[in-house]
Design a protein around this motif. Structure first.
Motif, PDB file in Angstrom:
ATOM      1  N   HIS A  19       0.822  -1.213   0.000  1.00 41.46           N
ATOM      2  CA  HIS A  19       0.000   0.000   0.000  1.00 41.46           C
ATOM      3  C   HIS A  19       0.855   1.263   0.000  1.00 41.46           C
ATOM      4  O   HIS A  19       0.458   2.286  -0.558  1.00 41.46           O
ATOM      5  CB  HIS A  19      -0.938   0.008   1.205  1.00 41.46           C
ATOM      6  CG  HIS A  19      -1.923  -1.109   1.209  1.00 41.46           C
ATOM      7  ND1 HIS A  19      -2.920  -1.220   0.273  1.00 41.46           N
ATOM      8  CD2 HIS A  19      -2.058  -2.192   2.030  1.00 41.46           C
ATOM      9  CE1 HIS A  19      -3.635  -2.307   0.510  1.00 41.46           C
ATOM     10  NE2 HIS A  19      -3.134  -2.916   1.564  1.00 41.46           N
ATOM     11  N   SER A  20       2.031   1.195   0.628  1.00 40.76           N
ATOM     12  CA  SER A  20       2.899   2.374   0.695  1.00 40.76           C
ATOM     13  C   SER A  20       3.953   2.391  -0.399  1.00 40.76           C
ATOM     14  O   SER A  20       4.718   3.345  -0.504  1.00 40.76           O
ATOM     15  CB  SER A  20       3.605   2.431   2.052  1.00 40.76           C
ATOM     16  OG  SER A  20       4.522   1.360   2.200  1.00 40.76           O
ATOM     17  N   SER A  45       3.357  -2.532  -5.316  1.00 41.84           N
ATOM     18  CA  SER A  45       2.028  -2.765  -5.859  1.00 41.84           C
ATOM     19  C   SER A  45       2.058  -2.652  -7.375  1.00 41.84           C
ATOM     20  O   SER A  45       3.014  -2.149  -7.977  1.00 41.84           O
ATOM     21  CB  SER A  45       1.047  -1.732  -5.304  1.00 41.84           C
ATOM     22  OG  SER A  45       1.398  -0.429  -5.770  1.00 41.84           O
ATOM     23  N   THR A 662      -0.191   7.700   3.068  1.00 42.66           N
ATOM     24  CA  THR A 662       0.823   7.169   2.165  1.00 42.66           C
ATOM     25  C   THR A 662       0.259   6.128   1.211  1.00 42.66           C
ATOM     26  O   THR A 662       0.896   5.794   0.219  1.00 42.66           O
ATOM     27  CB  THR A 662       1.975   6.534   2.965  1.00 42.66           C
ATOM     28  OG1 THR A 662       1.460   5.439   3.735  1.00 42.66           O
ATOM     29  CG2 THR A 662       2.624   7.550   3.893  1.00 42.66           C
ATOM     30  N   ASP A 663      -0.916   5.618   1.507  1.00 42.12           N
ATOM     31  CA  ASP A 663      -1.484   4.541   0.693  1.00 42.12           C
ATOM     32  C   ASP A 663      -1.686   4.983  -0.753  1.00 42.12           C
ATOM     33  O   ASP A 663      -2.341   5.999  -1.031  1.00 42.12           O
ATOM     34  CB  ASP A 663      -2.833   4.093   1.266  1.00 42.12           C
ATOM     35  CG  ASP A 663      -2.669   3.282   2.532  1.00 42.12           C
ATOM     36  OD1 ASP A 663      -1.524   3.157   2.993  1.00 42.12           O
ATOM     37  OD2 ASP A 663      -3.677   2.792   3.066  1.00 42.12           O
ATOM     38  N   ASP A 664      -1.082   4.228  -1.669  1.00 42.29           N
ATOM     39  CA  ASP A 664      -1.328   4.368  -3.099  1.00 42.29           C
ATOM     40  C   ASP A 664      -0.946   5.742  -3.650  1.00 42.29           C
ATOM     41  O   ASP A 664      -1.424   6.152  -4.697  1.00 42.29           O
ATOM     42  CB  ASP A 664      -2.800   4.093  -3.415  1.00 42.29           C
ATOM     43  CG  ASP A 664      -2.975   3.517  -4.822  1.00 42.29           C
ATOM     44  OD1 ASP A 664      -2.016   2.922  -5.334  1.00 42.29           O
ATOM     45  OD2 ASP A 664      -4.054   3.696  -5.405  1.00 42.29           O
TER      46      ASP A 664
END
Length: 754
Positions: A19-20, A45, A662-664
């Protein structure tokens, strides 16, 4: 985890997971002005993997916009597996992966552990871009057995390029992607292989060399699948050793240039490349040193990080002789499609003006090179002179979308900045004026500066219309830098800056430097400049600039008293309104235009007016834009709110380091925020000014700071400014102390400018 370090300083920024990973790859991006490389990030990712490499000047017809910078594939590890069984490596649970950005060495290292059957392997990957001006990347790959019963013997690494790199819609929407390249021939060449890539307007070649430090490097097989991948498969034999090393070195360029590069680098020479890289960055940091000593406060690492990212995005930048476009996110992301905006002239340009004037000049050269497009844009929209676009692509044409589509719902939001932002040409003229003041480069003024100034002034004059009601020249409808309000009349920022643009051109014409401007035209210019309408309002008995005409009558917004990081929205409704580009009906602002203007023309407004304006606008500013903190820092210093200035410098310098969530996050580095942090330090806290060829300072020291230092390039000399207790300053050139004089206002003047 992600670690950012400089020397003995280091900071754990965030935990590392899928995610980060997009956020981490942004923060750890490597660049040298030619290439922007997203490094190897363990467990990345799919979205993070789609953004691999950007190359300066490589654009193509865009998705949602006219043109966009192209996301390219980068050679990388594609697979790791047991040769004998075909079992792929899987993440091990022993130690979490980590990645370290070392700013002093400008390299990124990653460590992760894999499990193949019952054997645990540690994979370490260290990458760096050779040095400014060279589109070449070096990587050292270390593979080591660290656990298990040791049954594993032969491990294969597939290293190469595939077609996973994609552009997202407007650089920010993962639901619509496009590929702007096709992979072509893949050929074995000595100790490596070549890959041909066709990207619309250009044919590129990747030249990839591979070399092992061990005799157990048993084979190199090269194979490719048309338009899918091109791979060099390396097999390691672990029968008698527990660690293997693989060095890779690759270059990307047009075919003729690649042949030249091969002649210059006939062998891998990894050690030589690393030494060259290290020596280059040692010199870079010596020439551009910026340090804050603040008892371990986050600003210490923050200012280093900000300057590091600016330096690596600009030093050695290409096409210095013919102009340099500076994408909004540099070469770290496709966000904003690689277009350049007004923050280039007002923030990034200022940083380069005092650090590497040739880069600053190249930024102006881009505008001069695209004058024809600005003339055409002005005529097409009913103006004269040169109207530079609000979002300029690599051809100098307007690249901003008029509509933004959401998917799959299909909702459409109208984007008005393309039509209503009218201050860009004046921003360009401002950059030319700053360049002249700092360099005294008369040859450049004759080659390009005067043409830019006169055509920007012609546009400014044509933007004003006479109002019988006000008995003055007015402009509307417009949108200023505050994007929460559009369709407004008489933006103070826009009217003031365009008026300045006209008067600045007149100052050159009066001395005979604009011979193409005739007397009747000059008469019109004077008439307009002397009768421009500027809205003012009264706050606590003091008259201050009004954001735009009618702003004072808007409903009062909830004061923003929170001093935390990130945008200061009052509620979710306000956040949604900003996301949907709605026209706000309150007096809350995204970034205060008036504060930006006062930071640009510090001597045009009294301290009393600046203090009243700052105290009024700052609590009503959301600071949603990363451009907001730098100007606030400079004005805070001017009104002796030095600790507030220090707080804004911290926020600007750490904008990405402290970004949440910070996700995505894949939108890249906010380089103009970093330039704003530098401006807050040098032009705010240190009080840098240039007047008639002389430098002057008014150094201050925020509480909690022990001192700070920075280096300036001015008139061919590099000045080192070292500020200590009570604001005392030691100024040296090549280690020799420079004489200074103190005026009645407490400003230190440095000679040698004339």
């Amino acid at each position: 985890m992600l670690i950012v370090s400089y020397g003995l300083q280091q900071e754990r920024v965030c935990e590392l997971n899928s995610h980060s990973s997009a956020y981490v790859s942004c923060l750890a991006t490597l660049g040298n002005g030619l290439l922007g490389l997203r490094p190897h990030v363990p467990g990345a990712s799919e979205r993070a993997v789609r953004m691999q490499l950007l190359m300066a000047g490589l654009y193509a017809p865009g998705v949602g916009v006219a043109r966009e910078i192209v996301a390219l594939p980068a050679p990388r590890i594609l697979r790791l597996y047991d040769v004998d069984t075909g079992v792929l490596a899987a993440d091990a649970d022993e130690d979490p992966p980590r990645i370290t950005l070392s700013m002093d060495s400008a390299s990124v290292s990653s460590t992760q552990q894999f499990r193949i059957s019952d054997c645990v392997l540690e994979l370490m990957v260290r990458q760096f871009i050779d040095r400014p001006g060279q589109p070449a990347i070096s990587t050292v790959i270390s593979l080591r057995k660290v656990g298990g019963r040791g049954g594993l013997r032969r491990v294969r690494i597939d290293y190469g390029v595939d077609a996973c790199a994609l552009n997202e819609y407007l650089g920010a929407s993962p639901w619509l992607t496009a590929r702007h390249y096709e992979l072509g021939a893949c050929r074995r060449r000595g100790d490596g292989f070549d890959v041909t890539l066709q990207s619309g307007e250009r044919t590129l070649r990747y030249g990839i060399q591979m070399q092992s430090a061990s005799a157990r490097f048993s084979s190199l097989a090269v194979w490719g699948i048309e338009n899918a991948c091109c791979v060099g498969s390396v097999t390691f034999d672990f029968a008698k050793v527990d660690r293997q090393l693989l060095f890779t070195h690759w270059q990307i360029s047009s075919a003729p240039a690649l042949a030249v590069q091969r002649a210059q680098h006939p062998a891998l020479g990894f050690v030589m490349a690393e030494d060259d890289h290290s020596n280059s960055w040692t010199k870079i940091w010596q020439e551009h040193d910026v340090t804050i000593e603040a008892h371990g406060h986050p600003v210490e690492l923050g200012i280093r990080y900000a300057v590091f990212q600016l330096l690596q995005q600009g030093l050695g930048a290409p096409e210095l002789k013919s102009g340099l476009i500076s994408p909004a996110r540099g070469l770290s992301s496709t966000y904003h499609s690689g277009a350049t905006f007004f923050d280039t002239e007002l923030h990034k340009f200022e940083f380069w003006l005092w650090n590497a004037p040739d880069v600053a000049r190249a930024l102006i050269d881009f505008r001069h090179r695209t004058l024809q497009g600005a003339w055409d844009f002005a005529r097409a929209t009913g103006f004269a002179g040169a109207r530079f676009p609000e979002a300029s692509n690599d051809l100098g044409l307007e690249n901003g979308p008029r509509y933004v589509l959401s998917y799959p719902g299909g909702e459409v939001a109208r984007e008005w900045s393309v039509d209503e932002v009218l201050h860009i040409s004046a921003d360009v003229a401002y950059a030319v004026a700053r360049y002249w003041a700092a360099t005294g480069d008369q040859a450049y003024m004759e080659a390009a500066g005067y043409a830019l100034i006169s055509d920007c002034a012609r546009f400014a004059v044509s933007a004003f219309k006479w109002s019988d009601q006000k008995s003055a020249y007015v402009i509307g409808p417009v949108m200023g830098p505050d994007e929460y309000h559009y369709h407004v009349n008489n933006s103070f920022f826009t009217n003031y800056l365009l008026r300045w643009c006209i008067t600045y051109a007149l100052s050159w014409a009066d001395r005979g430097f604009l011979p193409t401007v005739h007397d009747d035209e000059l008469s019109q210019w004077r008439n307009v400049s002397e009768q421009v309408y500027l809205p003012w309002m009264t706050v606590d008995g003091i008259s201050i600039p009004e954001e735009f005409e009618g702003y004072a009558d808007l409903p009062e917004a909830e004061p923003r008293t929170c001093k935390g990081r990130g945008p200061r929205f009052a509620d979710e409704l306000e956040r949604v309104a900003a996301q949907q580009l709605m026209n706000f009906d309150s007096n809350v602002v995204k970034q205060a235009d008036v504060i930006l203007l006062m930071s640009m023309f510090a001597d045009d407004f009294s301290v009393e007016v600046k203090r009243a304006a700052f105290n009024f606008y700052e609590p009503r500013t959301v600071h949603e834009s990363s451009l907001s903190y730098g100007p606030h820092a400079r004005v805070a210093a001017d009104i002796d709110a030095v600790d507030k200035c220090a707080d804004f410098i911290t926020k600007a310098s750490r904008y990405n380091l402290d970004f949440t969530p910070t996700d995505d996050y894949a939108n890249g580095l906010h380089l103009s925020a970093y330039a704003g942090a530098w401006q807050g330090l040098v032009q705010g806290v240190a009080g840098l000014r240039v007047d008639d060829g002389w430098l002057s300072l008014n150094p201050k020291l925020p509480s909690g700071w022990q001192g700070y230092r920075f280096v300036l390039c001015f008139r061919g000399k590099r000045f080192c400014i070292d500020v200590r207790a009570q604001g005392t300053a030691l100024i040296t050139v090549d280690g020799k102390e420079q004489a200074t004089t103190l005026d009645a206002n407490g400003r230190l003047h440095i000679g040698g400018g004339k």
